[in-house]
Design a protein around this motif. Structure first.
Motif, short mmCIF file in Angstrom:
data_model
loop_
_atom_site.label_atom_id
_atom_site.label_comp_id
_atom_site.label_asym_id
_atom_site.label_seq_id
_atom_site.Cartn_x
_atom_site.Cartn_y
_atom_site.Cartn_z
N ARG A 46 0.82 -1.22 0.00
CA ARG A 46 0.00 0.00 0.00
C ARG A 46 0.85 1.27 0.00
O ARG A 46 0.33 2.37 -0.02
N GLY A 47 2.17 1.09 0.01
CA GLY A 47 3.06 2.23 -0.03
C GLY A 47 3.18 2.98 1.28
O GLY A 47 3.62 4.13 1.30
N LEU A 48 2.83 2.32 2.40
CA LEU A 48 2.80 3.00 3.69
C LEU A 48 4.09 2.82 4.49
O LEU A 48 4.39 3.62 5.37
N VAL A 49 4.82 1.74 4.22
CA VAL A 49 6.11 1.51 4.87
C VAL A 49 7.09 0.97 3.83
O VAL A 49 6.69 0.54 2.75
N THR A 50 8.36 1.00 4.18
CA THR A 50 9.39 0.40 3.33
C THR A 50 9.94 -0.83 4.05
O THR A 50 10.44 -0.72 5.18
N LYS A 51 9.83 -1.98 3.44
CA LYS A 51 10.35 -3.20 4.05
C LYS A 51 11.87 -3.21 3.97
O LYS A 51 12.46 -2.89 2.94
N VAL A 52 12.49 -3.58 5.07
CA VAL A 52 13.94 -3.76 5.12
C VAL A 52 14.20 -5.11 5.76
O VAL A 52 13.29 -5.75 6.29
N HIS A 53 15.44 -5.54 5.73
CA HIS A 53 15.79 -6.83 6.32
C HIS A 53 15.46 -6.84 7.82
O HIS A 53 15.98 -6.04 8.59
N GLY A 54 14.54 -7.71 8.22
CA GLY A 54 14.20 -7.85 9.63
C GLY A 54 13.18 -6.86 10.16
O GLY A 54 12.93 -6.83 11.36
N GLY A 55 12.56 -6.08 9.28
CA GLY A 55 11.57 -5.11 9.77
C GLY A 55 11.08 -4.17 8.70
O GLY A 55 10.98 -4.54 7.52
N ALA A 56 10.77 -2.94 9.10
CA ALA A 56 10.26 -1.94 8.16
C ALA A 56 10.59 -0.55 8.68
O ALA A 56 10.77 -0.35 9.89
N THR A 57 10.68 0.40 7.76
CA THR A 57 10.95 1.79 8.12
C THR A 57 9.91 2.68 7.46
O THR A 57 9.12 2.23 6.62
#
Length: 267
Positions: A46-57
């Motif tokens: 939905r474009g609300l967070v950016t997935k990163v390794h082990g979580g989100a920003t």
């Protein structure tokens, strides 16, 4: 809790903290690792967070993104206040210190105005102003010149020339991000160069970084994790980060964040 409610709660945590870890969300919501990863996938789609390794920003936390001072000053206020109070205990009367630009170090400056016979070197207009307003005759403030960045740091050849001619007992350094691979980082190349000069000028390095800085990587490295004699962070830091930091930095200090003390900067 329905999936939609949990996802909304996760989104609010990401927005408040700047980033979240899957392991922390699993403990907080009492669901499986797979469930949290599906939630993050939905929010990412939905474009609300950016997935990163082990979580989100938060969306837009690229290595070159540089939020302004005003935007950063409202984030993690409790954590920054607790970190600043603890960092102030490292500063002894009669010493020369350097204080880098940043909102955590700006919070620290308010705790240092009562330390007698202090010499403060800073490349932050806002931090220098805190000391100027305190108007203590027994304190010496050295403000470098230079080009002003979005975080209100003075950088460039003029700042470098001033800093390289000095020697200080302690550097209190604020950072944009920290990770095992990249160390302590900032998104601004010129600010990184100025910060590196301050690291070189100091006998000891104390880094002030709240838990959201872990896993965030800016464009340029200031110093390695192992260069820090002391790292002060807050209890929101994850277990993996605690382990990595305790094995790398000279001393890891973790503080509990209490109620925010509103900073009166009108004096």
């Amino acid at each position: 809790m329905l999936a939609q409610q949990r996802q909304q709660a996760i989104l609010e945590l990401v927005q408040q903290r700047g980033g979240v870890r899957v392991a922390d969300l699993v403990r907080a919501f009492g669901v499986s690792d797979m469930t949290i990863r599906r939630d993050l996938e939905v929010l990412s789609d939905r474009g609300l967070v950016t997935k990163v390794h082990g979580g989100a920003t938060t969306v837009g936390t690229a290595s070159t993104e540089e939020p302004g001072f005003a935007a950063k000053s409202v984030r993690q206020r409790q954590e920054k206040e607790a970190i600043a109070r603890r960092a102030a205990q490292l500063v002894r009367p009669g010493t020369a210190i350097a204080v880098s630009a940043g909102t955590t170090t700006w919070t620290l400056a308010h705790h240092l105005t009562d330390v007698p016979d202090l010499t403060v070197v800073t490349n932050s207009v806002r931090i220098a102003d805190v000391f100027y307003r305190a108007a203590r005759a027994d304190q010496t403030i050295v403000l470098t010149g230079g080009i002003r960045t979005p975080s209100d740091a003075l950088v460039g050849p003029v700042a470098l020339s001033a800093i390289r001619s000095l020697n200080v007992d302690l550097l209190l350094l604020g950072v944009h991000g920290m990770s095992t691979r990249a160390g302590f980082t900032t998104p601004n190349l010129m600010e990184a160069e100025t910060d590196r000069a301050m690291v070189t000028a100091a006998r000891r390095l104390a880094v002030l970084a709240d838990h959201t800085k872990w896993g965030t990587v800016g464009l340029s490295t200031i110093a390695r994790l192992g260069d820090a004699d002391v790292l002060i962070t807050d209890s929101g830091i994850g277990d993996d980060a605690r382990k990595a930091l305790s094995e790398t930095v000279g001393e890891l200090v973790i503080v509990d964040a209490g109620p925010v003390r509103d900073v009166d900067d009108s004096r």
